[in-house]
Scaffold this active site. Structure first.
Site, PDB file in Angstrom:
ATOM      1  N   CYS A  46       9.818   1.618  -5.153  1.00  0.00           N
ATOM      2  CA  CYS A  46       9.971   2.939  -4.511  1.00  0.00           C
ATOM      3  C   CYS A  46      11.384   3.460  -4.676  1.00  0.00           C
ATOM      4  CB  CYS A  46       9.667   2.851  -3.022  1.00  0.00           C
ATOM      5  SG  CYS A  46       8.100   2.114  -2.653  1.00  0.00           S
TER       6      CYS A  46
HETATM    7  C1  BEZ Z   1       7.472  -2.262  -4.132  1.00  0.00           C
HETATM    8  O1  BEZ Z   1       8.586  -2.151  -4.598  1.00  0.00           O
HETATM    9  O2  BEZ Z   1       6.998  -1.410  -3.387  1.00  0.00           O
HETATM   10  C2  BEZ Z   1       6.615  -3.424  -4.534  1.00  0.00           C
HETATM   11  C3  BEZ Z   1       7.096  -4.336  -5.464  1.00  0.00           C
HETATM   12  C4  BEZ Z   1       6.288  -5.406  -5.804  1.00  0.00           C
HETATM   13  C5  BEZ Z   1       5.031  -5.553  -5.254  1.00  0.00           C
HETATM   14  C6  BEZ Z   1       4.566  -4.619  -4.347  1.00  0.00           C
HETATM   15  C7  BEZ Z   1       5.367  -3.537  -3.987  1.00  0.00           C
END
Ligand code: BEZ
Length: 213
Positions: A46
């Site tokens: 994100c």
């Molecule tokens: C994330 O950055 O939102 C994320 C990274 C790895 C697995 C699931 C979410």
């Protein structure tokens, strides 16, 4: 809320954000809009996505598009996270992030898919036109960052259809030839809309140079 489908009116809402309270439809005004969700604050993928979006400011403005992000954390958390995003992605987050701690908007837009994760939103994207109609939906898994160049490409395609009566072929990119929409049959209108002419490979497959180039 049932799944939103293309052509549905994007539900209106009022919710807190990193830039204060947002009344969604009023905030959109007569712009196009992109509403996109993030699993949670302080997550790596994100953080990169929001940095990329901030850097698209000029490209989005050119297309009359306003962007709004969402995650199910409170405003104070968003504010701290934005400092991290600006610092690590070398950007200035210049759009609101909805603070959906009570999941009001996430549920309204069906952004929580309990069989993927019961508490966090998946990576949803909604492109909304100036009439507040949903024109694109995308759902990505939490671990896959979205392609923001593809998002711009789809917005360009939607706007070409909306304003120039053309559709875009597979793998189309800005500047490539486009196709005249099949519903357009009046020869006088075609002549007026496409002064550069067109090539009919078949009666239903009419290629023309991109009209706004
Ligand atoms: C994330 O950055 O939102 C994320 C990274 C790895 C697995 C699931 C979410």
């Amino acid at each position: 809320m049932a799944t939103l489908r293309l052509g549905d009116i994007a539900p209106d809402f009022e919710q807190e954000s990193s830039l204060g309270k947002i009344r969604f439809h009023e905030w959109l005004g007569d712009s196009w809009g992109v509403l996109f969700s993030h699993p949670a604050d302080f997550t790596p993928v994100c953080t990169t996505e929001l940095g990329l979006t901030a850097k698209l400011k000029k490209e989005l403005e050119k297309r009359n598009v306003k962007v709004i992000a969402l995650s199910v954390d409170p405003v104070e958390s968003h504010q701290k996270w934005i400092e991290d995003i600006n610092d690590t992605q070398d950007c200035q987050v210049n759009f609101p992030i909805i603070a959906d701690a009570d999941r009001k908007v996430s549920e309204l837009y069906d952004m929580i898919h309990p069989n993927a994760n019961a508490t966090q939103t998946v990576r949803s994207v909604f492109v909304i036109d100036p009439n507040k109609k949903v024109r694109l939906t995308l759902t990505y898994p939490a671990s896959t960052g979205r392609n923001f160049n593809e998002l711009l490409r789809v917005i360009d395609s939607l706007q070409l259809t909306e304003y120039h009566s053309v559709a875009t072929p597979g793998n189309w990119k800005d500047g490539d030839d486009v196709v005249i929409v099949p519903s357009l049959q009046d020869p006088d209108v075609i002549k007026q809309k496409f002064p550069k002419g067109y090539r009919a490979l078949r009666p239903y497959l009419r290629m023309t140079p991109q009209p706004n180039k």
